[in-house]
Enzyme design. Structure first.
Site, PDB file in Angstrom:
ATOM      1  CB  SER A  34       7.946  -7.875   2.756  1.00 39.12           C
ATOM      2  OG  SER A  34       6.585  -8.241   2.703  1.00 39.12           O
ATOM      3  CD  GLU A  79      -1.303  -1.799   6.763  1.00 40.17           C
ATOM      4  OE1 GLU A  79      -0.889  -1.314   5.678  1.00 40.17           O
ATOM      5  OE2 GLU A  79      -1.224  -3.012   7.042  1.00 40.17           O
ATOM      6  CG  PHE A  96       6.716   0.785   7.269  1.00 39.62           C
ATOM      7  CD1 PHE A  96       7.628   1.606   7.926  1.00 39.62           C
ATOM      8  CD2 PHE A  96       7.022  -0.562   7.126  1.00 39.62           C
ATOM      9  CE1 PHE A  96       8.818   1.085   8.445  1.00 39.62           C
ATOM     10  CE2 PHE A  96       8.204  -1.079   7.625  1.00 39.62           C
ATOM     11  CZ  PHE A  96       9.105  -0.258   8.287  1.00 39.62           C
ATOM     12  CE  LYS A 126      -2.852  -0.985   1.188  1.00 41.32           C
ATOM     13  NZ  LYS A 126      -2.215  -0.858   2.535  1.00 41.32           N
ATOM     14  CB  CYS A 169      14.186  -1.165   0.011  1.00 42.17           C
ATOM     15  SG  CYS A 169      14.308   0.305  -1.001  1.00 42.17           S
ATOM     16  CD  GLU A 221      14.014  -6.530   3.757  1.00 46.19           C
ATOM     17  OE1 GLU A 221      12.905  -7.065   3.734  1.00 46.19           O
ATOM     18  OE2 GLU A 221      14.287  -5.510   3.111  1.00 46.19           O
TER      19      GLU A 221
HETATM   20  P1  NAD Z   1       4.720  -5.143   3.501  1.00 49.24           P
HETATM   21  O1  NAD Z   1       4.997  -6.153   2.453  1.00 49.24           O
HETATM   22  O2  NAD Z   1       4.310  -5.630   4.844  1.00 49.24           O
HETATM   23  O3  NAD Z   1       3.542  -4.153   3.031  1.00 49.24           O
HETATM   24  C1  NAD Z   1       3.578  -3.505   1.775  1.00 49.24           C
HETATM   25  C2  NAD Z   1       2.156  -3.222   1.335  1.00 49.24           C
HETATM   26  O4  NAD Z   1       1.471  -4.463   1.177  1.00 49.24           O
HETATM   27  C3  NAD Z   1       1.357  -2.398   2.341  1.00 49.24           C
HETATM   28  O5  NAD Z   1       0.565  -1.474   1.643  1.00 49.24           O
HETATM   29  C4  NAD Z   1       0.512  -3.428   3.053  1.00 49.24           C
HETATM   30  O6  NAD Z   1      -0.719  -2.936   3.518  1.00 49.24           O
HETATM   31  C5  NAD Z   1       0.307  -4.499   2.002  1.00 49.24           C
HETATM   32  N1  NAD Z   1       0.191  -5.853   2.559  1.00 49.24           N
HETATM   33  C6  NAD Z   1       0.782  -6.329   3.691  1.00 49.24           C
HETATM   34  N2  NAD Z   1       0.454  -7.625   3.887  1.00 49.24           N
HETATM   35  C7  NAD Z   1      -0.351  -7.972   2.863  1.00 49.24           C
HETATM   36  C8  NAD Z   1      -1.009  -9.194   2.506  1.00 49.24           C
HETATM   37  N3  NAD Z   1      -0.898 -10.304   3.247  1.00 49.24           N
HETATM   38  N4  NAD Z   1      -1.746  -9.205   1.392  1.00 49.24           N
HETATM   39  C9  NAD Z   1      -1.867  -8.094   0.627  1.00 49.24           C
HETATM   40  N5  NAD Z   1      -1.277  -6.925   0.932  1.00 49.24           N
HETATM   41  C10 NAD Z   1      -0.523  -6.857   2.026  1.00 49.24           C
HETATM   42  O7  NAD Z   1       6.000  -4.197   3.586  1.00 49.24           O
HETATM   43  P2  NAD Z   1       6.314  -3.071   4.655  1.00 49.24           P
HETATM   44  O8  NAD Z   1       6.629  -3.706   5.958  1.00 49.24           O
HETATM   45  O9  NAD Z   1       5.270  -2.018   4.610  1.00 49.24           O
HETATM   46  O10 NAD Z   1       7.644  -2.440   4.018  1.00 49.24           O
HETATM   47  C11 NAD Z   1       8.926  -2.955   4.237  1.00 49.24           C
HETATM   48  C12 NAD Z   1       9.327  -3.879   3.118  1.00 49.24           C
HETATM   49  O11 NAD Z   1       9.277  -3.191   1.881  1.00 49.24           O
HETATM   50  C13 NAD Z   1      10.775  -4.358   3.254  1.00 49.24           C
HETATM   51  O12 NAD Z   1      10.821  -5.721   2.916  1.00 49.24           O
HETATM   52  C14 NAD Z   1      11.528  -3.516   2.246  1.00 49.24           C
HETATM   53  O13 NAD Z   1      12.710  -4.084   1.742  1.00 49.24           O
HETATM   54  C15 NAD Z   1      10.506  -3.395   1.171  1.00 49.24           C
HETATM   55  N6  NAD Z   1      10.790  -2.264   0.328  1.00 49.24           N
HETATM   56  C16 NAD Z   1      11.340  -2.532  -0.891  1.00 49.24           C
HETATM   57  C17 NAD Z   1      11.671  -1.491  -1.732  1.00 49.24           C
HETATM   58  C18 NAD Z   1      12.259  -1.764  -3.073  1.00 49.24           C
HETATM   59  O14 NAD Z   1      12.427  -0.823  -3.818  1.00 49.24           O
HETATM   60  N7  NAD Z   1      12.586  -2.975  -3.447  1.00 49.24           N
HETATM   61  C19 NAD Z   1      11.439  -0.164  -1.333  1.00 49.24           C
HETATM   62  C20 NAD Z   1      10.889   0.070  -0.083  1.00 49.24           C
HETATM   63  C21 NAD Z   1      10.569  -1.001   0.739  1.00 49.24           C
END
Ligand code: NAD
Length: 530
Positions: free
Chosen positions: A260, A210, A183, A207, A315, A415
């Site tokens: 994450s 959401e 997000f 994808k 991130c 985090e």
């Molecule tokens: P998230 O892991 O909750 O979601 C990321 C994606 O995975 C979304 O599209 C979501 O719909 C999907 N998802 C969520 N739960 C899932 C599950 N159980 N099974 C399958 N798919 C699932 O992350 P977020 O809250 O949207 O974003 C924040 C996180 O992203 C932070 O941890 C941040 O550090 C990380 N991030 C990392 C970088 C990087 O370059 N390393 C860059 C941006 C964000």
């Protein structure tokens, strides 16, 4: 109840119902009531999908539900992958010249309409408009890199490796690739991947998160305007159901994931088990080491910019300042003063910092404040007391600074992904380095110093993928690659740059001999060069 409408504007109204996509050949969706639906984008058409499920999209500054987003079923994902599969052969056969022309047109649209996209981002994510524009600008850099695709996929050629024999290398696309994004950068993170994926001849199913889905549809509409053939770029929205189908679909060749760490690990394990090429970028805990000889005003400005920009939902945000030696009191005082002066409010106004993305996330972050106090950290600035210039129902939390944080506190181990900055105090450079390297994450790390030798040691010794020297957020330019180490990345390829080109292509080496009348006849020995 969803029904199809046919229109050709960005926001379509039909009998009080609105749709949120802007393709010329719109088959856009309208949802029940007054809340518009963000549909999927499959094969050049908006599609409500078959699941009947949807999620709420909020304006974080007002707390209101402003849209619904369709949640894809497995069948919806199958439809998107089928569209991408059908588009693959003609797209990979499209000349490099024509592909780069489409990319240049897409680049112009993104550049000229940056403000429009930034407004969409702010309305769903909450970050301030200037920050949203910055996000688009950094995504644009990768589009600009991809415009040079003819140069990026050039192979090598060796003439005459053996008598009459030439060898050359080529790079070919994989097929259908999927991108699953978080997000916090609804435009930039997809842009880390899809420009190079498309440019190198692949077709894409994105994808997005959401929580802020509309940027992806806006980008799909710009691709259509730029002349990208239908099916080359598709968007499916949703949750785990959509992700799981993409991870297992036999026609998906590769997965680029950002999110994450627990989900990144899951995506990596699941998709590699299904035989796919995977890069899964995870979470982070980024440190900023401040040595005693640093310019403390620069360090304090940088800590605040990198700690609280985008409300800490980056991130590459700095979440742990490691103060070395006797400077800690002075540094904490300088940071505190700056934090107290930050304007927090609706991102469409003059604020420095906006709200958090959802109420649930805001409450989770706020819980760390009590946990930090209970664990014995010093609450130097309490974000709950900050004056907010915004609607009471927004997802607000002011910037918070903790001092005397230790490595066993959840303030440090987790985090937090919010506007909470922790200061840890150590005696020496070696202590600081040991602390950073003991952390399980390894995304970015910065050192602030005027000692070139110390900076050089740090760049060599620190165990992270991206290092800043007097630079707090060292996100690489597009022609280098972005990626962390340890629990911040699962897989071998970083995003964009040379790694990106290699991730989306397979190498092939051709050994050729054009016969002349004097060829040597039968020889069953292993080929040798003579
Ligand atoms: P998230 O892991 O909750 O979601 C990321 C994606 O995975 C979304 O599209 C979501 O719909 C999907 N998802 C969520 N739960 C899932 C599950 N159980 N099974 C399958 N798919 C699932 O992350 P977020 O809250 O949207 O974003 C924040 C996180 O992203 C932070 O941890 C941040 O550090 C990380 N991030 C990392 C970088 C990087 O370059 N390393 C860059 C941006 C964000």
């Amino acid at each position: 109840m969803y029904r199809e409408v046919v229109e050709a504007t960005d926001e379509v109204r039909t009998g009080g119902l609105r749709a949120l996509v802007a393709p010329a050949r719109l088959g856009a969706m309208a949802s029940d009531g007054e809340v518009p639906l963000v549909p999927h984008w499959i094969g050049g058409q908006a599609a409500a999908g078959s699941s009947g499920r949807h999620g709420d999209v909020f304006d974080p500054s007002t707390g209101q539900v402003t849209k619904h987003v369709a949640y894809a079923s497995g069948a919806d994902v199958d439809a998107a992958v089928a569209a991408a599969s059908a588009a693959f052969d003609p797209w990979r056969a499209t000349s490099l010249a024509e592909r780069s022309r489409v990319l240049f047109r897409f680049r112009e649209l993104l550049h000229d309409r940056t403000d429009e996209l930034a407004a969409i981002i702010t309305a769903e994510h909450g970050k301030v408009l200037s920050d949203a524009r910055g996000e688009v600008a950094r995504g644009l850099e990768v589009v600009e890199l991809a415009c040079g695709v003819p140069h990026l996929v050039k192979g090598g050629f060796s003439e005459g490796v053996s008598t009459q024999v030439d060898v050359y290398s080529i790079r070919q696309p994989l097929g259908v690739v999927s991108i699953i994004s978080p997000f916090n950068f609804p435009a930039m993170v997809p842009c880390w991947f899809f420009p190079l994926a498309v440019a190198t001849g692949n077709t894409v199913v994105l994808k997005p998160s959401e929580k802020d889905p509309s940027a992806a549809n806006w980008l799909a509409a710009r691709w259509a305007e730029a002349g990208l053939p239908d099916g080359v770029f598709n968007v499916v929205h949703g949750d785990k159901v959509a992700v799981d189908r993409l991870l297992e679909h036999p026609d998906v060749q590769a997965v680029s994931f950002v999110g994450s760490t627990p989900i990144a690990r899951y995506v990596y394990e699941t998709a590699t088990r299904a035989g796919k090429r995977v890069q899964a970028l995870g979470g982070a805990k980024n440190h900023m080491v401040v040595l005693p000889d640093a310019d403390l005003d620069l360090a304090a400005d940088s800590a605040v910019n990198a700690g609280f920009g985008s409300a800490g939902e980056r991130c590459m945000a700095i979440s742990a300042v490691v103060a070395v030696g006797s400077i800690a009191d002075e540094l904490v005082a300088k940071i505190s003063k700056r934090v107290q002066g930050l304007a927090v409010g609706d991102g469409r106004g003059d604020a420095d910092m906006g709200p958090l993305v959802t109420q649930a996330h805001r409450d989770k972050v706020a819980a760390y404040l009590d946990a930090g106090v209970d664990a014995g950290a010093t609450l130097a600035v309490d974000g709950r007391d900050h004056v907010i210039d915004g609607d009471k129902a927004g997802f607000w939390l002011g910037p918070t600074l903790f001092d005397h944080v230790s490595t066993d506190m959840t303030l440090y181990t987790d985090e937090i992904f919010g506007p909470v900055l922790s200061v840890l105090r150590v005696d020496t450079y070696d202590d600081a380095l040991a602390l950073v390297n003991a952390n399980p994450y390894g995304n970015g790390s910065a050192i602030f110093t005027n000692d070139g030798g110390a900076a050089r040691r740090f760049q060599n010794e620190v165990e992270v993928g991206m290092v800043g020297i007097n630079v707090p957020i060292p996100v690489p330019v597009s022609y280098y690659s972005f990626g962390g180490w340890k629990n911040s990345l699962f897989g071998d390829s970083h995003a964009y740059g040379t790694d990106g080109v290699h991730f989306y292509t397979r190498g092939k080496v051709v050994t050729s001999r054009w016969l002349d009348p004097s060829h040597g006849g039968l020889n069953l020995g292993f080929p040798q060069h003579d």
